[in-house]
Design a protein around this motif. Structure first.
Motif, short mmCIF file in Angstrom:
data_model
loop_
_atom_site.label_atom_id
_atom_site.label_comp_id
_atom_site.label_asym_id
_atom_site.label_seq_id
_atom_site.Cartn_x
_atom_site.Cartn_y
_atom_site.Cartn_z
N UNK A 225 0.83 -1.20 0.00
CA UNK A 225 0.00 0.00 0.00
C UNK A 225 0.87 1.25 0.00
N UNK A 226 1.90 1.26 0.81
CA UNK A 226 2.75 2.45 0.89
C UNK A 226 3.45 2.71 -0.44
N UNK A 227 3.85 1.65 -1.12
CA UNK A 227 4.51 1.81 -2.42
C UNK A 227 3.57 2.40 -3.47
N UNK A 228 2.27 2.17 -3.31
CA UNK A 228 1.30 2.68 -4.29
C UNK A 228 0.80 4.09 -3.96
N UNK A 229 1.14 4.57 -2.78
CA UNK A 229 0.78 5.94 -2.42
C UNK A 229 1.88 6.87 -2.95
N UNK A 230 1.80 7.14 -4.25
CA UNK A 230 2.91 7.80 -4.95
C UNK A 230 2.77 9.32 -4.99
N UNK A 231 1.69 9.86 -4.47
CA UNK A 231 1.49 11.32 -4.47
C UNK A 231 2.40 11.96 -3.41
N UNK A 232 2.63 13.27 -3.49
CA UNK A 232 3.43 13.94 -2.45
C UNK A 232 2.76 13.80 -1.08
N UNK A 233 3.58 13.49 -0.08
CA UNK A 233 3.09 13.28 1.28
C UNK A 233 3.96 14.08 2.25
N UNK A 234 3.31 14.81 3.14
CA UNK A 234 4.02 15.45 4.25
C UNK A 234 3.50 14.85 5.54
N UNK A 235 4.41 14.51 6.44
CA UNK A 235 4.07 13.83 7.68
C UNK A 235 4.65 14.59 8.86
N UNK A 236 3.77 15.09 9.73
CA UNK A 236 4.16 15.77 10.96
C UNK A 236 4.06 14.79 12.12
N UNK A 237 5.16 14.60 12.84
CA UNK A 237 5.17 13.69 13.98
C UNK A 237 5.42 14.46 15.26
N UNK A 238 4.74 14.07 16.33
CA UNK A 238 4.95 14.69 17.62
C UNK A 238 6.18 14.13 18.30
N UNK A 239 7.04 15.02 18.78
CA UNK A 239 8.26 14.58 19.46
C UNK A 239 7.94 13.75 20.70
N UNK A 240 6.79 14.00 21.29
CA UNK A 240 6.36 13.25 22.47
C UNK A 240 5.07 12.50 22.18
N UNK A 241 4.93 12.02 20.93
CA UNK A 241 3.73 11.30 20.52
C UNK A 241 3.73 9.86 21.00
N UNK A 242 3.06 8.99 20.25
CA UNK A 242 2.96 7.58 20.62
C UNK A 242 4.36 6.98 20.72
N UNK A 243 4.62 6.27 21.81
CA UNK A 243 5.94 5.68 22.02
C UNK A 243 6.31 4.75 20.87
N UNK A 244 7.48 4.96 20.31
CA UNK A 244 7.98 4.12 19.23
C UNK A 244 7.50 4.53 17.84
N UNK A 245 6.59 5.52 17.74
CA UNK A 245 6.05 5.93 16.44
C UNK A 245 7.15 6.45 15.52
N UNK A 246 7.97 7.37 16.01
CA UNK A 246 9.02 7.96 15.16
C UNK A 246 9.99 6.88 14.71
N UNK A 247 10.38 6.01 15.63
CA UNK A 247 11.34 4.95 15.29
C UNK A 247 10.77 3.98 14.27
N UNK A 248 9.45 3.76 14.30
CA UNK A 248 8.82 2.83 13.34
C UNK A 248 8.60 3.49 11.99
N UNK A 249 8.19 4.77 12.00
CA UNK A 249 7.78 5.43 10.77
C UNK A 249 8.95 6.01 9.99
N UNK A 250 9.96 6.56 10.67
CA UNK A 250 11.04 7.24 9.96
C UNK A 250 11.73 6.35 8.93
#
Length: 294
Positions: A225-250
């Motif tokens: 699914x991620x490979x097919x989402x070919x349009x421009x994407x901007x993603x804002x992440x909270x520095x103190x958001x869900x634990x492990x989110x940044x490490x998983x998503x980056x």
């Protein structure tokens, strides 16, 4: 007399095959069309803090099915990402939008990504907040996932929502829930997300939303699914958001040159609090298609 941000929208209703979606329309009706999707157990008031900064857009923030003031699915139905994708397309069709962009938070961001990947010809851009794709499951977990989902559906189908004696009590409960919120953010969500019940108030959300999914995506499916989402994407992440989110998503974002990621101060609901203006300033020229610096 100037209007407060809370009053600077129109309440609208979208009819999807006889099912009614409640929404708030902000900004310029002739502007770039943007559909805003909130997170799990939230509602369209999730975007109240950001919307005044996005007045150049035609921004429609919806209450997803089972949330806020929108319809509840049939008791035999299920709240899955798959049915949400159909609703997203139905919302766009009801608005007369052949193509559109999305602004989305948390579970709404997951819905937006999968919808965009499934129908990339309809979705121009994605502006996402603290969410991108669901955590993958393993094939070996499938039987237990199905069992858990069925058992929880039976439990929550018969559950009555808790009644609060006053709005203040409901606000306090929401403020101190799974994701901590400021008083203002909690109040906005509660005012949109409760209904009168006797002498008090209860959540308007469908209790069946609390049941887990009957099936989840494995890692190859998530990546497909991620490979097919070919349009421009901007993603804002909270520095103190869900634990492990940044490490998983980056790492996922860095493998896709169409995804630009930036961290902002704040927790999981960073767009409702101190970072609302900064995130909106980063998203606005992007959603307008002006190709600003990364």
């Amino acid at each position: 007399m100037s209007r407060s941000p809370r009053d600077a929208f129109r309440e609208i209703t979208l009819d999807i095959q006889g099912n009614l979606i409640a929404a708030r329309q902000w900004g310029n009706p002739e502007g770039v069309p943007v559909l805003a999707l909130h997170g799990w157990l939230d509602n369209c008031a999730s975007f109240d803090a950001m919307a005044p900064f996005l007045a150049e857009l035609n921004l429609v923030a919806v209450d997803l099915a089972g949330h806020g003031q929108s319809y509840h699915r049939h008791r035999d139905a299920n709240y899955t990402v798959w049915t949400e994708i159909e609703d997203v397309l139905g919302m766009a069709d009801a608005l007369g939008w052949a193509s559109f962009s999305m602004l989305a938070h948390s579970r709404g961001a997951v819905i937006a990504t999968i919808a965009a990947a499934t129908f990339p010809e309809r979705v121009c851009r994605l502006a996402l907040i603290d969410g991108l794709v669901p955590p993958p499951t393993t094939d070996a977990e499938a039987p237990e996932t199905l069992r858990k989902g069925i058992e929880q559906r039976a439990r929550y189908r018969a559950r009555n929502s808790k009644v609060f004696e006053s709005l203040e009590v409901a606000v306090a409960a929401r403020k101190n829930g799974l994701f901590k919120l400021s008083d203002d953010a909690a109040r906005r969500l509660v005012e949109r997300g409760v209904c009168r019940s006797g002498e008090g108030y209860r959540w308007s959300n469908d209790p069946q939303l609390l049941a887990s999914s009957l099936a989840k995506l494995n890692e190859p499916q998530v990546l497909a699914f991620l490979d097919r989402a070919i349009m421009p994407i901007r993603l804002a992440l909270g520095k103190d958001g869900i634990q492990g989110m940044i490490e998983r998503i980056r790492p996922l974002a860095e493998q896709h040159p169409n995804i630009v990621l930036r961290e902002f101060p704040g927790g999981h609901h960073l767009h409702m609090e101190e970072s609302a203006g900064a995130i909106a300033a980063w998203f606005l020229p992007f959603l307008k298609g002006e190709n600003p610096p990364r």
